[in-house]
Design an enzyme around this catalytic site. Structure first.
Site, mmCIF file in Angstrom:
data_model
loop_
_atom_site.group_PDB
_atom_site.id
_atom_site.type_symbol
_atom_site.label_atom_id
_atom_site.label_comp_id
_atom_site.label_asym_id
_atom_site.label_seq_id
_atom_site.Cartn_x
_atom_site.Cartn_y
_atom_site.Cartn_z
ATOM 1 N N HIS A 70 40.096 6.142 13.056
ATOM 2 C CA HIS A 70 40.066 5.340 14.276
ATOM 3 C C HIS A 70 40.740 3.988 14.091
ATOM 4 C CE1 HIS A 70 37.270 7.591 17.100
ATOM 5 N NE2 HIS A 70 37.349 8.366 16.027
ATOM 6 N N ASP A 71 40.716 3.454 12.893
ATOM 7 C CA ASP A 71 41.443 2.211 12.634
ATOM 8 C C ASP A 71 42.942 2.473 12.533
ATOM 9 O OD1 ASP A 71 41.652 -0.607 12.052
ATOM 10 O OD2 ASP A 71 42.003 -0.070 9.960
ATOM 11 N N GLY A 89 48.089 -0.293 13.050
ATOM 12 C CA GLY A 89 47.761 0.838 12.191
ATOM 13 C C GLY A 89 46.535 0.561 11.341
ATOM 14 N N SER A 199 35.097 19.136 8.437
ATOM 15 C CA SER A 199 34.237 19.980 7.607
ATOM 16 C C SER A 199 33.043 19.197 7.065
ATOM 17 C CB SER A 199 35.035 20.592 6.459
ATOM 18 O OG SER A 199 35.400 19.609 5.507
ATOM 19 N N ASP A 216 30.086 22.290 11.370
ATOM 20 C CA ASP A 216 30.002 23.601 10.715
ATOM 21 C C ASP A 216 28.660 23.715 10.006
ATOM 22 O OD1 ASP A 216 30.186 22.323 8.245
ATOM 23 O OD2 ASP A 216 32.134 23.154 7.707
#
Length: 336
Positions: A70-71, A89, A199, A216
């Site tokens: 997210h950053d 970014g 995951s 999962d």
């Protein structure tokens, strides 16, 4: 023709081989190739004990890994080509400007891990951008079968708030997500590789009634079950019914994002998705490779110095630095 920065890199590389330098002494009898790396041993010890509960692959790991994305994804090539500010970014702006960026709809819930991490960055006097990427690398290394991510230190603590609408949402269709990732420099294959992070991930805010629902059946293991189970037929909603960004799950207690469901079946990405099901080594190496690039979005690697290990079995290396905006336009969060 090589530009000046490339020439500098070449000289440093030759010097490192031709004239071996003595290693710096760090805390607890440890050593590093350069003294500036020593502080990261102390950061490592602190967050393993006090952020990751003694090295667990738990909620703080899930959220720390999410925060790296997210950053960093707050970066738009298209905006820059138009002469607009396209974000910095992986620059720590989501922490430096949390009053702005954590209020973006796509960043719902990241305020909790931002505020959990902030005191560690301030206490150790490291930049927010560096800390976010280091914590993500350390956290995921705690998961069984997890990757060992390269860590690059040296980001400035000056940043500007990222523009809104640069973080994909779970309700977005694949075409929207692929276009957004491409605008940040990532292909469809890269997008699938990045989703290996799911995951060891969980949701908290798509359906708050089932806070912490994993994607999962093995959320503490960095394995291919996520890629397998996302292809299974959905039969239920684990919480209070269908929510925006949610698809039916195949197993009780498991949550499925609509975006994961769609990308797994999209003809542009389905083959890449299925290729990760039976090859754990490939899944790990591809994730390490794409995360190396994600962690340097908007950054300019300048030199090669070895930093301390972010995990027990592999040593991240090199320094990274970004071009800082003028101080009059940027916000800095200096440690007290």
């Amino acid at each position: 023709m090589f530009t000046k920065p490339f020439a500098v890199l070449a000289v440093l590389a030759v010097s490192a081989v031709a004239v071996p330098q003595p290693r710096a002494s760090c805390s607890n009898g440890r050593t590093a190739a350069h003294a500036t790396c020593c502080k990261w041993f102390d950061v490592l010890d602190d967050i393993q004990k006090n952020l990751f509960d003694g090295g667990e692959c738990g909620e703080e790991t899930h959220e720390s890994l999410r925060l790296t994305f997210h950053d960093a994804i707050g970066f738009s090539i298209e905006k820059r080509l138009k002469g607009e500010f396209g974000g910095g970014g992986a620059d720590g702006s989501i922490m430096a400007h949390s009053d702005i960026e954590t209020n973006f709809h796509a960043n719902n819930g990241v305020d909790e891990i931002v505020e959990a991490q902030r005191p560690f960055a301030l206490a150790h006097g490291v930049s927010f951008g560096d800390f976010i990427q280091f914590a993500g690398a350390v956290g995921v290394s705690n998961c069984a079968g997890g990757p060992r991510l390269q860590f690059l230190a040296g980001r400035s603590n000056f940043s500007l708030p990222s523009p809104d609408l640069l973080v994909p949402e779970p309700s977005d269709p694949p075409s929207t997500i692929f276009a957004r990732l491409a605008d940040a420099g990532f292909s469809i294959k890269d997008t699938v590789d990045l989703l290996a992070s799911h995951s060891v991930a969980a949701q908290d805010h798509v359906d708050p009634s089932v806070h912490g629902s994993p994607f999962d059946s093995t959320p503490s293991q960095f394995d291919s079950q996520f890629f397998v189970e996302t292809l299974l037929k959905g039969v239920l909603f684990p919480g209070n019914g269908s929510n925006v960004g949610e698809a039916e799950s195949p197993l009780p207690g498991e949550f499925r994002l609509q975006s994961d469901f769609a990308i797994a079946r999209d003809p542009r990405s389905a083959c890449e998705w299925q290729s990760l099901i039976t090859d754990h080594s490939s899944m790990v190496s591809r994730f390490e490779s794409v995360m190396k690039r994600l962690a340097t979005v908007g950054q300019v690697p300048l030199s090669s110095r070895t930093a301390p290990r972010s995990s027990p079995s592999r040593r991240p290396r090199t320094l990274a630095r970004r071009r800082s905006p003028p101080a009059s336009r940027a916000r800095t969060s200096k440690p007290p």
